[in-house]
Scaffold this active site. Sequence first.
Site, mmCIF file in Angstrom:
data_model
loop_
_atom_site.group_PDB
_atom_site.id
_atom_site.type_symbol
_atom_site.label_atom_id
_atom_site.label_comp_id
_atom_site.label_asym_id
_atom_site.label_seq_id
_atom_site.Cartn_x
_atom_site.Cartn_y
_atom_site.Cartn_z
ATOM 1 C CE LYS A 158 40.211 0.920 5.101
ATOM 2 N NZ LYS A 158 40.694 -0.468 5.050
ATOM 3 N N GLY A 192 40.887 -7.479 11.797
ATOM 4 C CA GLY A 192 40.309 -7.800 10.495
ATOM 5 C C GLY A 192 39.179 -6.886 10.064
ATOM 6 C CB THR A 193 37.901 -3.568 11.186
ATOM 7 O OG1 THR A 193 39.213 -3.042 11.295
ATOM 8 C CG2 THR A 193 37.353 -3.854 12.554
ATOM 9 N N GLY A 194 39.318 -3.993 8.446
ATOM 10 C CA GLY A 194 39.519 -3.493 7.085
ATOM 11 C C GLY A 194 39.255 -4.574 6.035
ATOM 12 C CB CYS A 195 40.330 -8.148 5.815
ATOM 13 S SG CYS A 195 42.059 -7.891 6.137
HETATM 14 N N1 LIG Z 1 35.950 0.839 17.030
HETATM 15 C C1 LIG Z 1 35.258 0.862 15.899
HETATM 16 N N2 LIG Z 1 33.906 0.857 15.898
HETATM 17 C C2 LIG Z 1 33.198 0.871 14.750
HETATM 18 N N3 LIG Z 1 33.766 0.892 13.530
HETATM 19 C C3 LIG Z 1 35.100 0.886 13.439
HETATM 20 C C4 LIG Z 1 35.926 0.882 14.605
HETATM 21 N N4 LIG Z 1 37.239 0.877 14.194
HETATM 22 C C5 LIG Z 1 37.217 0.897 12.862
HETATM 23 N N5 LIG Z 1 35.953 0.924 12.398
HETATM 24 C C6 LIG Z 1 35.539 0.875 10.992
HETATM 25 O O1 LIG Z 1 36.183 -0.267 10.462
HETATM 26 C C7 LIG Z 1 36.560 -0.065 9.112
HETATM 27 C C8 LIG Z 1 38.053 -0.262 8.963
HETATM 28 O O2 LIG Z 1 38.649 0.944 9.324
HETATM 29 P P1 LIG Z 1 40.171 1.194 9.674
HETATM 30 O O3 LIG Z 1 40.409 2.648 9.467
HETATM 31 O O4 LIG Z 1 40.464 0.608 11.003
HETATM 32 O O5 LIG Z 1 40.871 0.349 8.524
HETATM 33 P P2 LIG Z 1 42.211 -0.501 8.540
HETATM 34 O O6 LIG Z 1 43.269 0.212 9.299
HETATM 35 O O7 LIG Z 1 42.497 -0.836 7.125
HETATM 36 O O8 LIG Z 1 41.776 -1.806 9.321
HETATM 37 P P3 LIG Z 1 42.731 -3.102 9.481
HETATM 38 O O9 LIG Z 1 43.791 -2.710 10.449
HETATM 39 O O10 LIG Z 1 41.774 -4.139 10.012
HETATM 40 O O11 LIG Z 1 43.249 -3.429 8.134
HETATM 41 C C9 LIG Z 1 36.051 1.344 8.778
HETATM 42 O O12 LIG Z 1 34.768 1.256 8.209
HETATM 43 C C10 LIG Z 1 36.016 2.028 10.127
HETATM 44 O O13 LIG Z 1 35.132 3.120 10.139
HETATM 45 MG MG LIG Z 2 43.635 -2.380 6.421
#
Ligand SMILES: Nc1ncnc2c1ncn2[C@@H]1O[C@H](COP(=O)(O)OP(=O)(O)OP(=O)(O)O)[C@@H](O)[C@H]1O
Ligand SMILES: [Mg+2]
Length: 251
Positions: A158, A192-195
């Site tokens: 990601k 919660g984007t990743g989850c």
């Molecule tokens: N501002 C944004 N707009 C659109 N998509 C986003 C944005 N930020 C993250 N994403 C998408 O959200 C998903 C999670 O990505 P990220 O790299 O933030 O993971 P993460 O760090 O594990 O997230 P979290 O901190 O919620 O666990 C991916 O599909 C990423 O492309």
């Molecule tokens: Mg994550």
Amino acid sequence: LQADLNTFLALGVHGATVVTAVTAQDSERMLGIHPIPAQTIAAQLEAVFSGLSVDAVKTGMLGTAEAVVTVAAALERVSRDIPVIVDPVIAATNGARLLSPDAEALLARRLIPRATLVTPNLHEAAVLTGGEPAPNEDSMKAQAERLVERGARAVLVKGGHLPGPDAVDIFFDGKSFRRFATPRLAVRNTRGTGCTLASAIAAFMAKGSELDEAVSKAKRYLQAALQEADERDFGTGAGPLHHFCHWEGAP
Ligand SMILES: Nc1ncnc2c1ncn2[C@@H]1O[C@H](COP(=O)(O)OP(=O)(O)OP(=O)(O)O)[C@@H](O)[C@H]1O
Ligand SMILES: [Mg+2]
């Protein structure tokens, strides 16, 4: 767990949980972590797998080496036909460590070989492959290849933390790469984007989608949930995205 269950509900599947740790956190601070004893985790796994017909599994924060081993051992006994989405949670966005350092190698050795898909962010991909966070898409591809070599059936690195107009994730299934890019939304409530992404992938697989189709649908759902995230506010910091958003594929 709360983001996972909201996602499952929004996408029309029933979620059952195995609690690996109780955390006290808000969007900015981690106030406490209480790991659940391995025996209690094993009992929950037994309850879920013996009492329900499971169509897909998603893992999140595991916390300790014992939790990793307990979950991995249970999943080794589960049919290979059941997809397992491993979100290799190592640290929270608020900086708190969610996996003890001694558990990192165990996660790579025991859980990744059972994963249908692993969904590391840039930091987690670096830890799991023993390198630096990828500065560009070519490095993300190289780390995805390395995680497939370590036994994952497929990997989604990601790129949410890479700057750029699009949020770009790199998918690799051992044969070919796919690039999933969506416009980077300037919203405040991104908690919660990743989850949510990993849970949505598991939900679509539970409903019968192939893996790459599940990733594609999950990215679309996540985008919709982010798009409407700032329509309501619950407090300070980055609030949760909007799981019950208007979405083309809503059940
Ligand atoms: N501002 C944004 N707009 C659109 N998509 C986003 C944005 N930020 C993250 N994403 C998408 O959200 C998903 C999670 O990505 P990220 O790299 O933030 O993971 P993460 O760090 O594990 O997230 P979290 O901190 O919620 O666990 C991916 O599909 C990423 O492309
Ligand atoms: Mg994550």
